[in-house]
Design an enzyme around this catalytic site. Structure first.
Site, mmCIF file in Angstrom:
data_model
loop_
_atom_site.group_PDB
_atom_site.id
_atom_site.type_symbol
_atom_site.label_atom_id
_atom_site.label_comp_id
_atom_site.label_asym_id
_atom_site.label_seq_id
_atom_site.Cartn_x
_atom_site.Cartn_y
_atom_site.Cartn_z
ATOM 1 N N CYS A 83 0.801 -1.353 -0.112
ATOM 2 C CA CYS A 83 -0.022 -0.091 0.032
ATOM 3 C C CYS A 83 0.826 1.249 0.158
ATOM 4 O O CYS A 83 0.168 2.341 -0.089
ATOM 5 C CB CYS A 83 -0.894 -0.018 1.091
ATOM 6 S SG CYS A 83 -2.158 -1.363 1.263
ATOM 7 N N HIS A 332 -9.224 3.795 -1.116
ATOM 8 C CA HIS A 332 -7.981 3.178 -0.921
ATOM 9 C C HIS A 332 -7.610 2.461 -1.940
ATOM 10 O O HIS A 332 -7.611 1.131 -1.811
ATOM 11 C CB HIS A 332 -7.972 2.588 0.577
ATOM 12 C CG HIS A 332 -6.422 2.238 0.757
ATOM 13 N ND1 HIS A 332 -5.411 2.771 0.193
ATOM 14 C CD2 HIS A 332 -6.116 0.899 1.591
ATOM 15 C CE1 HIS A 332 -4.297 2.045 0.718
ATOM 16 N NE2 HIS A 332 -4.630 0.989 1.454
#
Length: 384
Positions: A83, A332
């Site tokens: 991420c 996200h």
């Protein structure tokens, strides 16, 4: 090293983009950034993307996206650090310009996550954890962050309500962001009453599955001044790692990689955390934001929950955190998140953030991390 500026930013609305492919999402966003910068050509391209192979069956993004932009044979590379892929792509672009290897660099981040089932998405995301010691035993990221939350609550007295207040704050901010995936407000009661995912975390403590992209254009400050356009300088960058498995860490309630990366970035910028006017941090789960603000030094260890409760991190607080809505409300798309944080800070420092604008903002900090903090990247930005 040369001073580096961001002269253009681009981002489209995030969400479940059923009618668009990964390449379309990226190209549309990249063209917005190039248009904002007022340039057509660039010397290098860095793309943050965590797992396009598992999400859409497509690897070799360097060639694919350079081609779709009509910019071959430009030098291009895909960057992966779970991420933190977007943040690391930004760091690589910064170093490319600072070193003199390239004069104009396009940095983007992209992920198309909704073309697979929920189980397949969970598997893809889970590859950022330790497969032998965590994945094999059935642990997912909600479960891992739940353990971090329990440790923090046990050690410092952080409450379930304080976790919910992170979601409330970030959804309030996201309600003012037209590009956010979930631009609606929530209440503490609503968070506490939402579906339990991994005790003590509920669905409204978790960031969503998202399709989206973000892009920025970098060049030397000297070139930015010649273009006579508003720009934002990147004055500090820091990167660090930690053990990938939680069981190998001395403290489950502390993010050492963020602490080290922030120290490096602030030292390079010759700033203290108190000098920063706003923060975009990696709130993949509500406990993550609480732990991040402690690691950044906004508050002492164990005081993150109280800081949220006291309004310290609200838009009007001493340290505004995630005015964009954060990962929680903005969304996200894992590879794009770190670049989107930079987009928000640039907009804030240029005074273009609309209803969520932080008054008088001159300096910002972005913190992007992979997994449970196995990797972390921090950047410091300053208005010219």
């Amino acid at each position: 090293m040369r001073d580096v500026a961001i002269i253009g930013v681009g981002m489209t609305k995030w969400g479940e983009l059923w009618r668009k492919s990964l390449r379309t999402i990226f190209t549309e966003t990249a063209l917005l950034a190039l248009d904002d910068a007022g340039v057509e050509r660039f010397d290098s391209l860095f793309v943050g993307c965590m797992s396009s192979g598992l999400f859409v069956g497509q690897e070799h993004l360097a060639s694919l996206l350079a081609d779709d932009l009509g910019r071959v044979p430009v030098a291009a590379a895909r960057v992966e650090s779970a991420c933190a892929s977007g943040g690391l792509a930004l760091r690589q672009g910064f170093l490319e310009v600072a070193s003199g290897a390239s004069d104009v660099v396009l940095v983007g981040g992209v992920e198309k996550m909704t073309d697979v089932t929920g189980c397949e998405a969970t598997f893809a995301l889970g590859t950022a954890a330790d497969q032998e010691y965590e994945g094999y035993h059935g642990l997912t990221f909600p479960g891992l962050y739940a353990m971090m939350a329990v440790a923090h609550m046990h050690r410092y007295g952080t409450t379930r309500e304080q976790l919910a207040m992170v979601a409330v704050k970030n959804h309030d901010n996201g309600s003012k962001n037209p590009l956010a995936q979930f631009p609606f407000k929530v209440t503490v009661e609503g968070v506490l009453g939402s579906v339990l995912v991994a005790d003590p975390l509920r669905i409204l403590d978790c960031s969503p599955i998202t399709d989206g992209a973000a892009a920025v254009v970098l060049c030397p400050v000297e070139t930015a001044r010649k273009l006579k356009k508003p720009f934002v300088r990147i004055t500090g960058t820091g990167q660090a790692t930690d053990t990938i498995a939680l069981a190998s860490r001395a403290d489950l309630a502390w993010l050492e990689s963020t602490y080290v990366a922030a120290g490096k970035a602030l030292a390079m910028a010759k700033r203290k955390v108190e000098d920063i006017d706003l923060f975009e941090v990696h709130d993949c789960f509500t406990i993550a934001e609480i732990m991040v603000i402690e690691a950044l030094g906004l508050v002492k260890k164990g005081q993150g929950g109280k800081a949220v409760e006291d309004g310290l991190t609200a838009r009007g607080g001493r340290f505004p955190v995630n005015p964009s809505g954060g990962l929680k409300a903005k969304g996200h798309p894992v590879g794009a998140t770190g670049v989107a944080q930079a987009v928000e800070i640039v907009k804030q420092l240029r005074g273009e953030a609309g209803d969520r604008q932080i008054k008088g903002a001159k300096r910002g900090l972005a913190q992007n991390m992979g997994g449970t903090g196995g990797s972390s990247v921090v950047h410091v930005f300053e208005a010219d």
